[in-house]
Design a protein around this motif. Sequence first.
Motif, PDB file in Angstrom:
ATOM      1  N   ASN A  92       0.870  -1.282  -0.013  1.00 14.46           N
ATOM      2  CA  ASN A  92      -0.070   0.103  -0.021  1.00 14.46           C
ATOM      3  C   ASN A  92       0.813   1.316   0.089  1.00 14.46           C
ATOM      4  O   ASN A  92       0.280   2.203   0.177  1.00 14.46           O
ATOM      5  CB  ASN A  92      -0.892  -0.039   1.186  1.00 14.46           C
ATOM      6  N   HIS A  93       2.276   1.159  -0.115  1.00 14.62           N
ATOM      7  CA  HIS A  93       2.882   2.179   0.146  1.00 14.62           C
ATOM      8  C   HIS A  93       2.759   3.074   1.255  1.00 14.62           C
ATOM      9  O   HIS A  93       2.428   4.104   1.231  1.00 14.62           O
ATOM     10  CB  HIS A  93       2.894   3.172  -1.025  1.00 14.62           C
ATOM     11  N   PRO A  94       2.828   2.346   2.438  1.00 15.07           N
ATOM     12  CA  PRO A  94       2.596   2.902   3.764  1.00 15.07           C
ATOM     13  C   PRO A  94       3.394   3.769   4.189  1.00 15.07           C
ATOM     14  O   PRO A  94       4.410   3.889   4.010  1.00 15.07           O
ATOM     15  CB  PRO A  94       2.232   1.755   4.885  1.00 15.07           C
ATOM     16  N   TYR A  96       6.833   3.671   1.811  1.00 11.92           N
ATOM     17  CA  TYR A  96       7.915   2.809   1.296  1.00 11.92           C
ATOM     18  C   TYR A  96       7.251   1.546   0.497  1.00 11.92           C
ATOM     19  O   TYR A  96       6.146   1.648   0.200  1.00 11.92           O
ATOM     20  CB  TYR A  96       8.389   2.151   2.693  1.00 11.92           C
ATOM     21  N   ASP A  97       8.127   1.142  -0.127  1.00 12.37           N
ATOM     22  CA  ASP A  97       7.660   0.265  -1.322  1.00 12.37           C
ATOM     23  C   ASP A  97       8.662  -0.995  -1.256  1.00 12.37           C
ATOM     24  O   ASP A  97       9.927  -0.981  -1.361  1.00 12.37           O
ATOM     25  CB  ASP A  97       7.579   0.805  -2.844  1.00 12.37           C
ATOM     26  N   VAL A  98       8.255  -2.129  -1.188  1.00 15.40           N
ATOM     27  CA  VAL A  98       9.043  -3.314  -1.471  1.00 15.40           C
ATOM     28  C   VAL A  98       8.891  -3.932  -2.888  1.00 15.40           C
ATOM     29  O   VAL A  98       9.661  -5.009  -2.957  1.00 15.40           O
ATOM     30  CB  VAL A  98       8.625  -4.463  -0.371  1.00 15.40           C
ATOM     31  N   LYS A 125      10.887  -1.976 -11.841  1.00 11.99           N
ATOM     32  CA  LYS A 125      10.484  -0.722 -12.263  1.00 11.99           C
ATOM     33  C   LYS A 125       9.081  -0.403 -12.465  1.00 11.99           C
ATOM     34  O   LYS A 125       8.360  -1.522 -13.116  1.00 11.99           O
ATOM     35  CB  LYS A 125      11.316  -0.424 -13.570  1.00 11.99           C
ATOM     36  N   HIS A 126       8.678   0.677 -11.828  1.00 10.33           N
ATOM     37  CA  HIS A 126       7.044   0.934 -12.277  1.00 10.33           C
ATOM     38  C   HIS A 126       6.729   2.356 -12.026  1.00 10.33           C
ATOM     39  O   HIS A 126       7.593   2.904 -11.293  1.00 10.33           O
ATOM     40  CB  HIS A 126       6.169   0.048 -11.224  1.00 10.33           C
ATOM     41  N   GLY A 127       5.696   2.786 -12.391  1.00  9.11           N
ATOM     42  CA  GLY A 127       5.565   4.207 -11.901  1.00  9.11           C
ATOM     43  C   GLY A 127       4.312   4.240 -10.773  1.00  9.11           C
ATOM     44  O   GLY A 127       3.677   3.113 -10.564  1.00  9.11           O
ATOM     45  N   HIS A 128       4.166   5.556 -10.289  1.00 15.59           N
ATOM     46  CA  HIS A 128       3.107   5.892  -9.278  1.00 15.59           C
ATOM     47  C   HIS A 128       2.053   6.584  -9.603  1.00 15.59           C
ATOM     48  O   HIS A 128       2.352   7.586 -10.013  1.00 15.59           O
ATOM     49  CB  HIS A 128       3.776   5.900  -7.949  1.00 15.59           C
ATOM     50  N   PHE A 129       0.895   6.313  -9.250  1.00 16.88           N
ATOM     51  CA  PHE A 129      -0.302   7.182  -9.601  1.00 16.88           C
ATOM     52  C   PHE A 129      -0.970   7.703  -8.379  1.00 16.88           C
ATOM     53  O   PHE A 129      -1.095   6.874  -7.347  1.00 16.88           O
ATOM     54  CB  PHE A 129      -1.142   6.453 -10.524  1.00 16.88           C
ATOM     55  N   VAL A 160      -1.231   3.912  -6.454  1.00 18.18           N
ATOM     56  CA  VAL A 160      -1.391   2.707  -7.249  1.00 18.18           C
ATOM     57  C   VAL A 160      -0.138   2.773  -8.207  1.00 18.18           C
ATOM     58  O   VAL A 160       0.310   3.632  -8.586  1.00 18.18           O
ATOM     59  CB  VAL A 160      -2.627   2.625  -7.887  1.00 18.18           C
ATOM     60  N   ASP A 161       0.498   1.408  -8.393  1.00 22.56           N
ATOM     61  CA  ASP A 161       1.519   1.168  -9.190  1.00 22.56           C
ATOM     62  C   ASP A 161       0.907   0.845 -10.641  1.00 22.56           C
ATOM     63  O   ASP A 161      -0.298   0.487 -10.977  1.00 22.56           O
ATOM     64  CB  ASP A 161       2.150  -0.228  -8.793  1.00 22.56           C
ATOM     65  N   PHE A 162       1.773   1.359 -11.494  1.00 19.59           N
ATOM     66  CA  PHE A 162       1.434   0.997 -12.867  1.00 19.59           C
ATOM     67  C   PHE A 162       2.631   0.701 -13.684  1.00 19.59           C
ATOM     68  O   PHE A 162       3.695   1.326 -13.414  1.00 19.59           O
ATOM     69  CB  PHE A 162       0.642   2.101 -13.549  1.00 19.59           C
TER      70      PHE A 162
HETATM   71 MN   LIG Z   1       5.012   0.837  -6.076  1.00 21.72          MN
END
Ligand SMILES: [Mn+2]
Lengths: 143, 143
Positions: B35-37, B83-85, B89-93, B102-104
Amino acid sequence: MDNSSQGLANYLQCNNIRPTYPRVKVLEFLVVQQNHPTAEDIYLHLVREIPSLSKTTVYNTLKLLVDRGLAKVVNIEENEMRYDVILTKHGHFKCESCGKIVDFPVNIEDIGTEGLDGFKIHEKDVLFRGVCPQCLGREKNGG
Amino acid sequence: MDNSSQGLANYLQCNNIRPTYPRVKVLEFLVVQQNHPTAEDIYLHLVREIPSLSKTTVYNTLKLLVDRGLAKVVNIEENEMRYDVILTKHGHFKCESCGKIVDFPVNIEDIGTEGLDGFKIHEKDVLFRGVCPQCLGREKNGG
DNA sequence: CATAAATTTGTAATAATTATAATATTCTAT
DNA sequence: ATAGAATATTATAATTATTACAAATTTATG
Ligand SMILES: [Mn+2]
Ligand SMILES: [Mn+2]
Ligand SMILES: [Zn+2]
Ligand SMILES: [Zn+2]
């Protein structure tokens, strides 16, 4: 108010922002420096010329400029907000060594948005981090 | 330590991080929630199970995970770190309405780097802002 | 077990930003 | 020009996320 400030005062007026002295000077600093300064940077520079200046006024002015679309927040630092008056699409590179932030051209429309069907996208930011040429040179020599 | 935690404990051990209970639980929260807490989010959730938990421990653990390359900081918010585990490579919205991130998928190599000749690039971030489908639906109905 | 090393914890310090209310300035209408 | 209203600025305090620090606890090692 000197000549160079006059155009900025007009610019503010056109956007329904009363061109008070602090406001013109904050905008002028942003336009002249183009350094993506922090509120603190702006305050420390301007307070020399405007001794009565309050940091709150700098924050108020920046908020106003952003709300009215005359400036944008750059969120490349962890802890502090930076401000940019260049409104055309571009990416930001932050040097991890000297901390400076430089603009670079990026065709943001090239970035696909698969996986974001049904999302309304307002803003696209591209942020790179690394080491700038000057710092790379310094590492090679003195490092 | 239950079964699902065992793999994570191993994972920490492999990376020369002693798999203490708070560390495993912080990592588990990151992996399960995705959740990118914020540090606060993690603390508030875990302190129910570990009443002695200190917020400093959460910060220490997150710093450790980031330093050892097991997690990354996501700097999409103005004021707080997330924080992200997911290390690929991905983008964040970020939804400006409900705040969720959310990841994309994004092909970061597609982004040209003209204008950055001579720069050493360590990290490329793509951050979008807007409104998510759920919030768009809510706007249309409940207005 | 004894000692050293590492970890966790509570508390205090830092630092950026925002909130608030008093003061000062500017605008508008008489 | 002047009174009153609206707006802007200022000083101060509050908020909040993060880091610094040192004492207390836990874990590893001989
Ligand atoms: Mn992410
Ligand atoms: Mn820029
Ligand atoms: Zn540099
Ligand atoms: Zn939403």
